[in-house]
Design an enzyme around this catalytic site. Structure first.
Site, PDB file in Angstrom:
ATOM      1  CE  LYS A 159     -14.898 -27.777 -20.759  1.00 14.79           C
ATOM      2  NZ  LYS A 159     -13.888 -28.029 -19.471  1.00 14.79           N
ATOM      3  N   GLY A 176     -27.756 -33.883 -16.252  1.00 17.93           N
ATOM      4  CA  GLY A 176     -28.531 -32.888 -15.573  1.00 17.93           C
ATOM      5  C   GLY A 176     -29.564 -32.250 -16.471  1.00 17.93           C
ATOM      6  NE  ARG A 189     -28.398 -36.961  -8.833  1.00 14.78           N
ATOM      7  CZ  ARG A 189     -27.178 -36.500  -9.003  1.00 14.78           C
ATOM      8  NH1 ARG A 189     -26.485 -35.809  -8.213  1.00 14.78           N
ATOM      9  NH2 ARG A 189     -26.672 -36.327 -10.351  1.00 14.78           N
ATOM     10  N   GLY A 218     -22.374 -38.811 -15.625  1.00 13.08           N
ATOM     11  CA  GLY A 218     -20.945 -39.204 -16.006  1.00 13.08           C
ATOM     12  C   GLY A 218     -21.021 -40.803 -15.910  1.00 13.08           C
TER      13      GLY A 218
END
Length: 398
Positions: A195, A348, A34, A371
């Site tokens: 999830k 990730g 990053r 996200g």
């Protein structure tokens, strides 16, 4: 969305929101991906005669916590940027910080302490946003991975200063916008992770747009149980069973294949030395957990993707961090890397699989936002993008 093309940085102190939420180990940066992703924007501004004040979050600290200090990041950035980086340890909103950056000369760089040490950061406190704004003459948002957060250092400060998208923001919006507005077909989506609740919005948004969807990871067991399968001790969101059934019905209504695992690698515990079995995905024995997609599923997913011309992948196919339950994720990475297609990977573990195999340069785009990329594909925009003026048709053109 205002971009760097519209900013003359000469003699300006530019406040840049970067995404330096990187893993640390024993006081050192373990993965500098990053940080490297931010360098083109920083170098462009410095070459234009700016001084830079950088701010980022790191982790989820509960107040000021030295374990989440950005000091190690400053040392790594200094090496990568090839010039001194002044670390400012005081709270970003403090008078001490304002004094520390006031004298920056053109070409000088300062990195502020973790913005999440500020109690008003996540609340988008307007007083805090104004304090940030006093640190610069212009604001550049280059933290795509945080652009879905309506925080003071992302959205609030953008309303207080002339504000622009950095090169990384531009690149991410272009790549993901192509998926939404100009996909070459067939267009497939591969989703994994723990999830269903994390991916509901993107599944509902993309189902009508895609030609097919493949679902692996633990989230698949919620669908399998909803369809009447026996999943043993596998992870299931029981409060999402009705929703999963509705999504399966919706895929049938749209005549869009939604592929689920036919077999899984199961074990009684998540350990490298655990006894494993390959079992039908809808008949996992009691006390056993499905922890990766099985060989037949890997083959089925690979076969379905073989003719794709556009693919988006987010989320691992199993417990990727614990071998041997990483085989499914690695198989998907290999299959996508071999395609002659427009391929985008985000999240990730998916990105980690691609990098572990050395395949990052074989994907069209490796997103820095997990996200954020999902929310962009769900909504077509993000709070950070809206704060920069929103999108024009040209910014999502292929």
């Amino acid at each position: 969305m205002r971009t760097l093309k519209e900013l003359d940085p000469h003699s300006k102190r530019v406040l840049v929101r970067v995404d330096y939420n990187v893993p640390l180990q024993e006081g050192r940066v373990r993965d500098d991906t990053r940080i490297r992703a931010s360098l083109p924007t920083l170098e462009r501004l410095l070459a234009g005669g700016a001084s830079l004040v950088l701010m980022s979050h790191l982790g989820r600290p509960k107040g000021v916590d030295p374990a989440f200090s950005l000091a190690p990041v400053a040392r790594t950035l200094e090496v990568l940027l090839g010039r001194p980086v002044r670390f400012v340890p005081s709270l970003p909103s403090s008078e001490a910080t304002r004094e520390a950056v006031a004298g920056l000369a053109a070409g000088e760089v300062a990195l502020l302490e973790n913005v999440r040490f500020e109690p008003g950061e996540k609340k988008n406190d307007p007083v805090l946003a104004r304090a940030y704004a006093r640190l610069g003459d212009a604001f550049v948002l280059d933290a795509f991975g945080s652009a879905h957060r309506e925080h003071a250092s992302v959205v609030g400060v953008a309303r207080e200063l002339p504000s622009y998208a950095g090169l990384l923001m531009e690149k991410e919006v272009k790549a993901l916008g192509r998926l939404l507005h100009h996909p070459e077909r067939p267009f497939w989506v591969v989703l994994g992770g723990a999830k269903v609740s994390d991916k509901i919005g993107v599944i509902e948004s993309l189902l009508p747009r895609v030609d097919g969807m493949a679902i692996g990871g633990a989230m698949a067991f919620t669908f399998l149980k909803a369809a009447g399968g026996r999943v043993g001790a596998s992870l299931v969101e029981d409060d999402k069973l009705e929703l999963a059934l509705r999504l399966l019905e919706r895929s049938r209504e749209l005549n869009k294949p939604l592929l689920l695992p036919s077999d899984v690698v199961a074990a009684r515990a998540i350990r490298e030395d655990a006894e494993t079995r390959v079992v039908p995905a809808d008949a996992v024995p009691e006390g056993w957990m499905g922890l990766d997609i099985g060989p037949a599923t890997r083959e089925a997913f690979t076969s379905a993707l073989a003719g794709a011309r556009t693919v988006f992948w987010n989320g691992p196919m199993g417990v990727f961090e614990t071998p041997p339950f990483d085989a499914g994720t690695l198989a998907v990475a290999e299959a996508l890397a071999a395609l002659e297609a427009y391929t985008v990977v985000g999240g990730g573990d998916s990105v980690a699989a691609v990098r572990r195999l050395g395949y990052a340069d074989r994907f069209s785009h490796v997103s820095t936002g997990g996200g954020a990329s999902l929310e962009f594909l769900e909504r077509g925009t993000l709070p950070g993008i809206e704060a920069l003026g929103g999108l024009s048709p040209e910014e999502v053109a292929p």
